[in-house]
Design a protein around this motif. Sequence first.
Motif, PDB file in Angstrom:
ATOM      1  N   PHE A  14     -20.459 -70.753 -51.526  1.00 30.95           N
ATOM      2  CA  PHE A  14     -21.475 -71.325 -50.627  1.00 30.95           C
ATOM      3  C   PHE A  14     -21.055 -72.697 -50.110  1.00 30.95           C
ATOM      4  CE2 PHE A  14     -23.770 -68.725 -53.775  1.00 30.95           C
ATOM      5  CZ  PHE A  14     -24.279 -67.755 -52.921  1.00 30.95           C
ATOM      6  N   SER A  15     -21.229 -72.891 -48.813  1.00 32.61           N
ATOM      7  CA  SER A  15     -20.950 -74.210 -48.236  1.00 32.61           C
ATOM      8  C   SER A  15     -22.242 -74.965 -47.931  1.00 32.61           C
ATOM      9  CB  SER A  15     -20.113 -74.076 -46.962  1.00 32.61           C
ATOM     10  OG  SER A  15     -20.735 -73.193 -46.059  1.00 32.61           O
ATOM     11  N   GLU A  16     -23.369 -74.226 -47.732  1.00 33.06           N
ATOM     12  CA  GLU A  16     -24.652 -74.900 -47.497  1.00 33.06           C
ATOM     13  C   GLU A  16     -25.134 -75.557 -48.795  1.00 33.06           C
ATOM     14  OE1 GLU A  16     -27.785 -72.813 -45.607  1.00 33.06           O
ATOM     15  OE2 GLU A  16     -26.510 -71.971 -44.037  1.00 33.06           O
ATOM     16  N   PRO A  17     -25.791 -76.732 -48.679  1.00 30.46           N
ATOM     17  CA  PRO A  17     -26.184 -77.461 -49.900  1.00 30.46           C
ATOM     18  C   PRO A  17     -27.084 -76.642 -50.839  1.00 30.46           C
ATOM     19  CG  PRO A  17     -26.359 -78.884 -47.991  1.00 30.46           C
ATOM     20  CD  PRO A  17     -26.080 -77.504 -47.463  1.00 30.46           C
ATOM     21  N   PHE A  18     -26.782 -76.730 -52.113  1.00 24.94           N
ATOM     22  CA  PHE A  18     -27.564 -76.029 -53.143  1.00 24.94           C
ATOM     23  C   PHE A  18     -27.540 -76.854 -54.413  1.00 24.94           C
ATOM     24  CE2 PHE A  18     -23.173 -74.662 -53.792  1.00 24.94           C
ATOM     25  CZ  PHE A  18     -23.028 -74.781 -55.165  1.00 24.94           C
ATOM     26  N   VAL A  19     -28.461 -76.531 -55.330  1.00 27.67           N
ATOM     27  CA  VAL A  19     -28.326 -77.002 -56.710  1.00 27.67           C
ATOM     28  C   VAL A  19     -28.233 -75.772 -57.607  1.00 27.67           C
ATOM     29  CG1 VAL A  19     -29.508 -79.214 -56.446  1.00 27.67           C
ATOM     30  CG2 VAL A  19     -30.803 -77.212 -57.157  1.00 27.67           C
ATOM     31  N   LEU A  20     -27.542 -75.950 -58.689  1.00 32.09           N
ATOM     32  CA  LEU A  20     -27.428 -74.899 -59.697  1.00 32.09           C
ATOM     33  C   LEU A  20     -28.099 -75.394 -60.964  1.00 32.09           C
ATOM     34  CD1 LEU A  20     -26.186 -72.239 -60.819  1.00 32.09           C
ATOM     35  CD2 LEU A  20     -24.180 -73.591 -61.463  1.00 32.09           C
ATOM     36  N   ILE A  21     -29.066 -74.613 -61.463  1.00 36.86           N
ATOM     37  CA  ILE A  21     -29.621 -74.894 -62.789  1.00 36.86           C
ATOM     38  C   ILE A  21     -28.905 -73.968 -63.764  1.00 36.86           C
ATOM     39  CG2 ILE A  21     -31.668 -75.031 -64.244  1.00 36.86           C
ATOM     40  CD1 ILE A  21     -33.383 -75.370 -61.783  1.00 36.86           C
ATOM     41  N   SER A  22     -28.017 -74.550 -64.536  1.00 37.39           N
ATOM     42  CA  SER A  22     -27.244 -73.784 -65.515  1.00 37.39           C
ATOM     43  C   SER A  22     -28.039 -73.781 -66.812  1.00 37.39           C
ATOM     44  CB  SER A  22     -25.880 -74.448 -65.711  1.00 37.39           C
ATOM     45  OG  SER A  22     -25.140 -73.776 -66.699  1.00 37.39           O
ATOM     46  N   THR A  23     -28.475 -72.592 -67.239  1.00 38.73           N
ATOM     47  CA  THR A  23     -29.395 -72.530 -68.388  1.00 38.73           C
ATOM     48  C   THR A  23     -28.717 -71.917 -69.603  1.00 38.73           C
ATOM     49  OG1 THR A  23     -30.348 -70.367 -67.813  1.00 38.73           O
ATOM     50  CG2 THR A  23     -31.339 -72.303 -66.784  1.00 38.73           C
ATOM     51  N   GLY A  24     -28.933 -72.569 -70.711  1.00 35.83           N
ATOM     52  CA  GLY A  24     -28.421 -72.122 -72.004  1.00 35.83           C
ATOM     53  C   GLY A  24     -29.137 -72.971 -73.023  1.00 35.83           C
ATOM     54  N   THR A  25     -28.408 -73.514 -73.992  1.00 35.24           N
ATOM     55  CA  THR A  25     -29.014 -74.454 -74.933  1.00 35.24           C
ATOM     56  C   THR A  25     -29.607 -75.645 -74.181  1.00 35.24           C
ATOM     57  OG1 THR A  25     -27.384 -73.790 -76.577  1.00 35.24           O
ATOM     58  CG2 THR A  25     -28.572 -75.828 -76.998  1.00 35.24           C
ATOM     59  N   TRP A  26     -28.841 -76.131 -73.206  1.00 34.97           N
ATOM     60  CA  TRP A  26     -29.321 -77.155 -72.277  1.00 34.97           C
ATOM     61  C   TRP A  26     -29.628 -76.494 -70.946  1.00 34.97           C
ATOM     62  CZ3 TRP A  26     -29.833 -82.318 -73.607  1.00 34.97           C
ATOM     63  CH2 TRP A  26     -29.217 -82.720 -74.811  1.00 34.97           C
ATOM     64  N   CYS A  27     -30.599 -77.027 -70.212  1.00 38.26           N
ATOM     65  CA  CYS A  27     -30.812 -76.628 -68.813  1.00 38.26           C
ATOM     66  C   CYS A  27     -30.347 -77.805 -67.968  1.00 38.26           C
ATOM     67  CB  CYS A  27     -32.276 -76.314 -68.540  1.00 38.26           C
ATOM     68  SG  CYS A  27     -32.785 -74.769 -69.302  1.00 38.26           S
ATOM     69  N   ILE A  28     -29.251 -77.595 -67.269  1.00 38.01           N
ATOM     70  CA  ILE A  28     -28.602 -78.681 -66.542  1.00 38.01           C
ATOM     71  C   ILE A  28     -28.698 -78.379 -65.053  1.00 38.01           C
ATOM     72  CG2 ILE A  28     -26.466 -79.990 -66.269  1.00 38.01           C
ATOM     73  CD1 ILE A  28     -25.612 -78.782 -69.026  1.00 38.01           C
ATOM     74  N   THR A  29     -29.374 -79.270 -64.308  1.00 40.32           N
ATOM     75  CA  THR A  29     -29.424 -79.148 -62.858  1.00 40.32           C
ATOM     76  C   THR A  29     -28.237 -79.895 -62.279  1.00 40.32           C
ATOM     77  OG1 THR A  29     -31.850 -79.122 -62.923  1.00 40.32           O
ATOM     78  CG2 THR A  29     -30.822 -79.502 -60.791  1.00 40.32           C
ATOM     79  N   LEU A  30     -27.353 -79.161 -61.611  1.00 41.90           N
ATOM     80  CA  LEU A  30     -26.126 -79.732 -61.060  1.00 41.90           C
ATOM     81  C   LEU A  30     -26.236 -79.770 -59.540  1.00 41.90           C
ATOM     82  CD1 LEU A  30     -24.077 -77.405 -63.325  1.00 41.90           C
ATOM     83  CD2 LEU A  30     -23.716 -79.853 -63.423  1.00 41.90           C
ATOM     84  N   ASN A  31     -26.087 -80.956 -58.964  1.00 46.01           N
ATOM     85  CA  ASN A  31     -26.178 -81.091 -57.508  1.00 46.01           C
ATOM     86  C   ASN A  31     -24.876 -81.678 -56.960  1.00 46.01           C
ATOM     87  OD1 ASN A  31     -26.756 -81.479 -54.846  1.00 46.01           O
ATOM     88  ND2 ASN A  31     -28.648 -82.613 -55.153  1.00 46.01           N
ATOM     89  N   PRO A  32     -23.992 -80.815 -56.439  1.00 45.60           N
ATOM     90  CA  PRO A  32     -22.726 -81.320 -55.888  1.00 45.60           C
ATOM     91  C   PRO A  32     -22.915 -81.999 -54.530  1.00 45.60           C
ATOM     92  CG  PRO A  32     -22.655 -78.924 -56.322  1.00 45.60           C
ATOM     93  CD  PRO A  32     -24.082 -79.351 -56.384  1.00 45.60           C
ATOM     94  N   PHE A  33     -24.153 -81.966 -53.992  1.00 44.33           N
ATOM     95  CA  PHE A  33     -24.411 -82.497 -52.648  1.00 44.33           C
ATOM     96  C   PHE A  33     -25.249 -83.776 -52.696  1.00 44.33           C
ATOM     97  CE2 PHE A  33     -23.704 -77.983 -52.543  1.00 44.33           C
ATOM     98  CZ  PHE A  33     -22.737 -77.857 -51.555  1.00 44.33           C
ATOM     99  N   ASN A  34     -25.313 -84.387 -53.873  1.00 46.61           N
ATOM    100  CA  ASN A  34     -26.023 -85.665 -54.024  1.00 46.61           C
ATOM    101  C   ASN A  34     -24.976 -86.774 -54.106  1.00 46.61           C
ATOM    102  OD1 ASN A  34     -27.420 -87.942 -54.954  1.00 46.61           O
ATOM    103  ND2 ASN A  34     -28.906 -86.719 -56.069  1.00 46.61           N
ATOM    104  N   LYS A  35     -24.859 -87.521 -53.029  1.00 45.20           N
ATOM    105  CA  LYS A  35     -23.810 -88.550 -52.953  1.00 45.20           C
ATOM    106  C   LYS A  35     -24.306 -89.923 -53.394  1.00 45.20           C
ATOM    107  CE  LYS A  35     -21.156 -85.447 -51.090  1.00 45.20           C
ATOM    108  NZ  LYS A  35     -20.338 -84.651 -52.012  1.00 45.20           N
TER     109      LYS A  35
END
Length: 438
Positions: A235-256
Amino acid sequence: MNCIAILDIGKTNKKLFLIDEHYRIVWERGESFPETTDEDGDACEDVALLTRWVKESLKELTQLPGFTVKALNFSTYGASLVYLDYQGQVAAPLYNYLKPYPETLQQQFQDSYGSLSWETASPALGSLNAGLQLYRLKYLQPSLYAKVQYALHLPQYISYLVTGRPLADITSVGCHTMLWDFTAQDYHHWVKKEGLTDKLPPFFPCNETMETGDYQVGAGLHDSSSALIPYLTSFSEPFVLISTGTWCITLNPFNKQPLTVAELEQDCLCYLTYEGNPVKAARIFAGNEHEQQVRRLAEYYQTPVNYYQQVAFDPAIFALLHPVDISRFADRSLNDFASYEIAYHRLMMDIMEQQKHSTELVTTGTPVKRIFVDGGFGRNPVYMHLLAAAFPRMEVYAASVAQATAIGAALAIHQHWNPQPLPGDLVEMRLYTHNKTI
């Protein structure tokens, strides 16, 4: 069949995958091991057991009929160091990142260097700051520290077992370790001043390989950064990924935007992608909380521990419990709930309050319009419907890349083992929309 082998090592499950040139998982095996204890009696990974499993797994690869393994790579949980002595042997336990950190030592560090959270993009997390684990070894176990030639992050230890080369990688060093200066793009001055760089091996690029026997071998990646790779590829359009497991980590590669002190105080941090770009992230310990509370529910309601997997999202229960009074579910009395289903909805709504706040920390003021949820909660309809309700202006997707961390580790070294073009269908998506009648 040509393929790549990936060892994907989580806190609970250790997995070996074979992935073909079209990024399909064609063979897999999993194990989970009992923990052992360190010299203080704290639970920790059994590094001897893990080492034996890695070696046996690699031996097994050579005996599998019908597969030609061209390459190997590794993804593991972070904030964990393996200490090697001058003979290349493991010199200490694989200390748990949840091990309590001595307050006097934390104060000593604070007195010497002040707060480095902003410069290192690392909230002060004690043992979860891997750099402070090495600092603790230096001051509390100086004789052991003197025997250590290299401190390897866990992915690089697994790679070392194959290649014999002690290395570092940017995704492991750049993840809440307090080692990395995000402005200078180098180890922080405190690391150099303490002489810790003498124990840290040279960096190796995450997208390069070493030739070892018949294999191209990667240096390994931190699992959270690895899980992001299939999405960045797709994907090239901005997104966030919430990676869920023991931790729930919201990752935003488009937050500068640079991390603020207020964000750091609320458990925001920066990861680095395998290409060395910062990813703003916010974390909550929700998977761990969920695991503890479903055990409590099972005991109280006399159900199997995994009974929650049968619970569908019920709009009527949502309406009954809405709006949420802010509280941790651990503090609630189960006598207040007439059924398991109602109690479970309350648990998930309490978790979602934390999740909403955490995700907003890294999405507010950015162009993101899509949320992808990867991992266990992506398969949880209650969580997904609540997330869609919490973010009604976003497109909310359960996005499954089968075994995203393993696929990410394979993609990182794609050019060295796979002559095929990158596939366009890596991510399966299911859209969840908020029911406006609720």
